[in-house]
Each structure stands twice: as structure tokens, then as C-alpha cells.
Scaffold this active site. Structure first.
Site, PDB file in Angstrom:
ATOM      1  N   LYS A   1       0.843  -1.201   0.000  1.00 38.35           N
ATOM      2  CA  LYS A   1       0.000   0.000   0.000  1.00 38.35           C
ATOM      3  C   LYS A   1       0.881   1.256   0.000  1.00 38.35           C
ATOM      4  CE  LYS A   1      -4.246  -1.950   0.776  1.00 38.35           C
ATOM      5  NZ  LYS A   1      -4.599  -2.939   1.765  1.00 38.35           N
TER       6      LYS A   1
ATOM      7  N   LYS B   1      -3.852 -11.890 -11.674  1.00 43.20           N
ATOM      8  CA  LYS B   1      -4.683 -12.400 -10.575  1.00 43.20           C
ATOM      9  C   LYS B   1      -5.995 -11.619 -10.523  1.00 43.20           C
ATOM     10  CE  LYS B   1      -4.833 -12.309  -5.501  1.00 43.20           C
ATOM     11  NZ  LYS B   1      -5.826 -11.699  -4.870  1.00 43.20           N
TER      12      LYS B   1
ATOM     13  N   LYS C   1     -10.641  -7.558  -6.736  1.00 43.74           N
ATOM     14  CA  LYS C   1     -11.587  -6.432  -6.725  1.00 43.74           C
ATOM     15  C   LYS C   1     -10.873  -5.147  -7.093  1.00 43.74           C
ATOM     16  CE  LYS C   1     -13.638  -8.536  -2.780  1.00 43.74           C
ATOM     17  NZ  LYS C   1     -13.118  -8.707  -1.417  1.00 43.74           N
TER      18      LYS C   1
HETATM   19  P1  ADP Z   1      -9.386  -9.178  -3.523  1.00 44.76           P
HETATM   20  O1  ADP Z   1      -7.985  -9.423  -4.009  1.00 44.76           O
HETATM   21  O2  ADP Z   1     -10.376  -9.258  -4.639  1.00 44.76           O
HETATM   22  O3  ADP Z   1      -9.524  -7.894  -2.717  1.00 44.76           O
HETATM   23  P2  ADP Z   1      -9.583 -10.460  -0.972  1.00 44.76           P
HETATM   24  O4  ADP Z   1      -8.174 -10.061  -0.635  1.00 44.76           O
HETATM   25  O5  ADP Z   1     -10.709  -9.784  -0.265  1.00 44.76           O
HETATM   26  O6  ADP Z   1      -9.767 -10.362  -2.557  1.00 44.76           O
HETATM   27  O7  ADP Z   1      -9.682 -12.026  -0.800  1.00 44.76           O
HETATM   28  C1  ADP Z   1     -10.669 -12.739  -0.084  1.00 44.76           C
HETATM   29  C2  ADP Z   1     -10.305 -14.212  -0.193  1.00 44.76           C
HETATM   30  O8  ADP Z   1     -10.364 -14.657  -1.570  1.00 44.76           O
HETATM   31  C3  ADP Z   1      -8.865 -14.501   0.275  1.00 44.76           C
HETATM   32  O9  ADP Z   1      -8.848 -15.718   1.013  1.00 44.76           O
HETATM   33  C4  ADP Z   1      -8.079 -14.623  -1.015  1.00 44.76           C
HETATM   34  O10 ADP Z   1      -6.945 -15.430  -0.887  1.00 44.76           O
HETATM   35  C5  ADP Z   1      -9.108 -15.203  -1.993  1.00 44.76           C
HETATM   36  N1  ADP Z   1      -8.840 -14.741  -3.359  1.00 44.76           N
HETATM   37  C6  ADP Z   1      -8.924 -13.463  -3.809  1.00 44.76           C
HETATM   38  N2  ADP Z   1      -8.611 -13.374  -5.119  1.00 44.76           N
HETATM   39  C7  ADP Z   1      -8.300 -14.626  -5.530  1.00 44.76           C
HETATM   40  C8  ADP Z   1      -7.897 -15.195  -6.791  1.00 44.76           C
HETATM   41  N3  ADP Z   1      -7.754 -14.455  -7.881  1.00 44.76           N
HETATM   42  N4  ADP Z   1      -7.657 -16.524  -6.842  1.00 44.76           N
HETATM   43  C9  ADP Z   1      -7.801 -17.289  -5.732  1.00 44.76           C
HETATM   44  N5  ADP Z   1      -8.185 -16.827  -4.524  1.00 44.76           N
HETATM   45  C10 ADP Z   1      -8.434 -15.513  -4.401  1.00 44.76           C
END
Ligand code: ADP
Ligand code: TRP
Length: 330
Positions: free
Chosen positions: A116, A195, A198
Site C-alpha cells: 500500500k 490475478k 476487486k
Molecule cells: P481481492 O484481491 O479481490 O480484494 P480479498 O483479498 O478480499 O480479494 O480475498 C478474499 C479471499 O479470496 C482470500 O482468502 C483470497 O486469498 C481469496 N482470493 C482473492 N482473489 C483470488 C484469486 N484471484 N484466486 C484465488 N483466490 C483468491
């Protein structure tokens, strides 16, 4: 899928945006699978989301939506405990106590914090202390196992470090959780091949309407190999996503078509679109019913909160007693 039995399982998801299929295959699907044979606690991490959301309506809305998503996707409140993080305010008390066992250097080394900073975000104390609150989330329920994606591995290691320091001072008070990094569902790619996240604007949301879903799927980035030529399925995002939804036979059929040539990305995208839409059809129906039935969802969250809070209060009594925090008002 992970194979676990009779464990105290805990995990949380931040309500920081609409859930996408990366969240589903990387986290939620496994959380739900664990509910049959374990004592599972799942919560919506709304205190954590305050590190990114500062709009009241947006935070309230997103918090409730994630709870709906969990239920629609198959979380069974008879089997697992679902609650909102802020319904157990003791967690912030534990976070304060744990702060005193958290070296500043440990927090400074956190990847998510450093990322960040690199992005130019002006850090506040909430962002810096994020891992301490996460440690409190885990430790306050005597959790054995915390299923999370690879990106959370360091936060779990920090939780263990902090708990060990606390126990070193006061004896065996806190349960040291085992790590459990989700096995190789690995990383679900987004429409740009990176990857899915959001925050990268490359996500395919689980509960979007058909038109938006179609738009997302049709804009998956592909290479310019001509239609008639063979294509490498393992190097293309459409196939990688299709694979997540397909039966082994369907998977093989699409692979063979790509390898044979004469099969274009456009056709594959249409097949993928139908797969995603149909796969989430039952969940979408349930979600609509739940949306109409807000009272029921609130009841589930109230009961979940009561159950979670009861356990948290037991752990807090132990923590206060062992660490010398007096209270004369129960
Ligand atoms: P984002 O990256 O969209 O903000 P989060 O960090 O809120 O997602 O992730 C919530 C859960 O979903 C975590 O356990 C994370 O490891 C899993 N996750 C998020 N994006 C992926 C992805 N592209 N592939 C697999 N698992 C994911
Ligand atoms: N930091 C986690 C994420 O972004 C969310 C979270 C907060 C969490 N508290 C937790 C996950 C406790 C597991 C356990 O995905």
C-alpha cells in the site's frame, strides 16, 4: 479440497466490493465444504474494511451483501456460525492487549502494508495495525485452523508470533493456530490474465446480471492466433476459467478443440459464459429469496453473533485474568 475433521475453523472476508469467482474458488467454496465436519466460524470483516471504505452507506451495504453471499452460496447456519465482526466488539479490546506484544518492526515488514505504501497510500494507524486486529480475530475464538489464500500467509505467521509472545509473558493462555494455506486452487486469473482482484478492475463477479456477465466474459484478453490454427489451452485465460466450472469430460472436449485448431476464442467465451451463468443459477435464486427475506438474514446474523460472542467472552475472561486487567463490572 482440504480434508479436515473436528477442528475449530475460522476465516473472515472483507466487505470491500462485490465477490468474484476468484474469491469463490480460492476461499468461499472451501469454507463451505469445511462446515460439514468442523466447528466453523465465518465472519464479515467490517472493522478491517474501514481501512479502505470511509463511506457509511457503502460500508453498511457491502457488509450485509457479503453475509447474503455466504448464505446464498451454501453456508448453512445450522452447521456453521456466520456473523459480522463488529458484533463481537471484544475483538478490539484483545487487539489493544495484543498490540503490546507486537513489535513495530514486525508490522513494518508486512507485505500488504508495504504494497500500500508503494501505491502511494498515506498510511494511518488502522492500516498499520491491521494484522493485530486480524490476530485478535483468530485468537479470540481459540481457532485451530484458519483457511486463507496465499496472500494471507504472512498475516497468519504474525498471528502466531504475537500469540507466542503473549503466552511467553503469561503462560499457555492463547491457542496457537495452525496455518492452513488453501491448496493449489492457486490463483484464479482475471479477464486481463493477472490475478483476479476487486482492486484490479479485472474481476468477474459471482452475482452480476447476465448482460454485465456477458460483457466481462467477452472482454477476456486473448492472443491473435487465427481461428484455424491450433491454440495452447494452458496459455489462455478462457480455458483456465472454463476448467474451474467444467466436468472432466467437458474440460477435455474444450482442450481437444483448442489443440485441433478451427476453434476460436469467441466460441469458447460463449461456452464459458453459459457455464458461469448456469453454475451460479441456484445460488442466484437463493440470493433473491434471501434479499426478499431480510428478517431471516438478520436473525441468522443475530444468532451467529450471540454464539461467537459467548466464546469470545470466555477467552477474554481468561486473557484479562492472566494479564492483570481488572474489571468490576461484568
Ligand atoms: P481481492 O484481491 O479481490 O480484494 P480479498 O483479498 O478480499 O480479494 O480475498 C478474499 C479471499 O479470496 C482470500 O482468502 C483470497 O486469498 C481469496 N482470493 C482473492 N482473489 C483470488 C484469486 N484471484 N484466486 C484465488 N483466490 C483468491
Ligand atoms: N485479511 C483477510 C483478507 O483480506 C480478511 C480477514 C480479517 C481474515 N480477519 C481475518 C481472514 C481473520 C482470516 C482470519 O482476506
Amino acid at each position: 479440497m482440504i480434508n479436515l475433521k473436528n477442528k475449530r475453523v475460522l476465516s473472515g472476508i472483507q466487505p470491500s466490493g462485490d465477490l468474484h469467482i476468484g474469491n469463490y474458488f480460492g476461499a468461499i467454496r472451501q469454507h463451505i465444504a469445511l462446515q460439514d465436519e468442523n466447528d466453523c466460524f465465518y465472519f464479515v470483516a467490517n472493522y478491517h474494511a474501514m481501512t479502505t471504505i470511509t463511506d457509511k452507506e457503502q460500508l453498511e451495504h457491502a457488509t450485509f451483501q457479503v453475509a447474503l453471499d455466504f448464505l446464498a452460496l451454501g453456508l448453512d447456519p445450522q452447521k456453521a456460525t456466520l456473523f459480522i465482526q463488529s458484533d463481537v466488539p471484544e475483538v478490539t479490546e484483545l487487539a489493544w492487549i495484543l498490540s503490546n506484544f507486537t513489535p513495530v518492526g514486525l508490522l513494518e515488514r508486512a507485505h500488504s502494508y508495504k504494497d500500500k505504501l508503494v501505491k502511494g497510500i498515506q498510511p494511518n494507524h488502522g492500516l498499520f495495525a491491521y494484522p493485530v486486529l486480524m490476530a485478535a480475530d483468530i485468537l479470540i475464538y481459540d481457532s485451530d485452523v484458519v483457511p486463507v489464500g496465499k496472500d494471507q500467509k504472512q498475516h497468519l505467521e504474525m498471528t502466531r508470533d504475537i500469540a507466542l509472545k503473549f503466552n511467553h509473558a503469561f503462560g499457555d493462555v492463547l491457542v496457537i493456530p495452525e496455518e492452513l494455506i488453501m491448496p493449489d486452487v492457486a490463483v484464479v486469473p482475471g479477464i486481463d490474465g493477472q490475478k483476479m482482484s476487486k482492486s484490479y478492475n479485472n474481476a468477474i463477479e459471482i452475482f452480476s446480471d447476465y448482460k454485465s456477465l456477458k460483457k466481462r466474459v467477452m472482454s477476456i484478453v486473448t492472443d491473435s492466433t487465427p481461428l484455424e490454427e491450433p491454440k495452447n489451452p494452458d496459455a489462455n485465460t478462457v480455458y483456465k476459467l472454463y476448467k474451474l466450472f467444467a466436468t472432466p469430460e467437458e474440460d477435455k472436449q474444450m482442450r481437444d478443440k483448442f489443440l485441433a485448431g478451427g476453434y476460436g476464442y469467441g466460441s469458447a467465451k460463449k461456452e464459458l459464459l453459459e457455464k458461469i451463468w448456469n453454475y451460479f443459477e441456484p445460488a442466484r435464486k437463493r440470493r433473491e429469496e434471501l434479499t426478499e427475506n431480510r428478517d431471516y438474514v438478520e436473525k441468522v446474523l443475530r444468532q451467529g453473533a450471540a454464539h461467537a460472542r459467548e466464546r469470545a467472552q470466555q477467552v477474554m475472561s481468561r486473557v484479562r485474568e492472566k494479564s492483570g486487567i481488572l474489571r468490576f463490572n461484568p
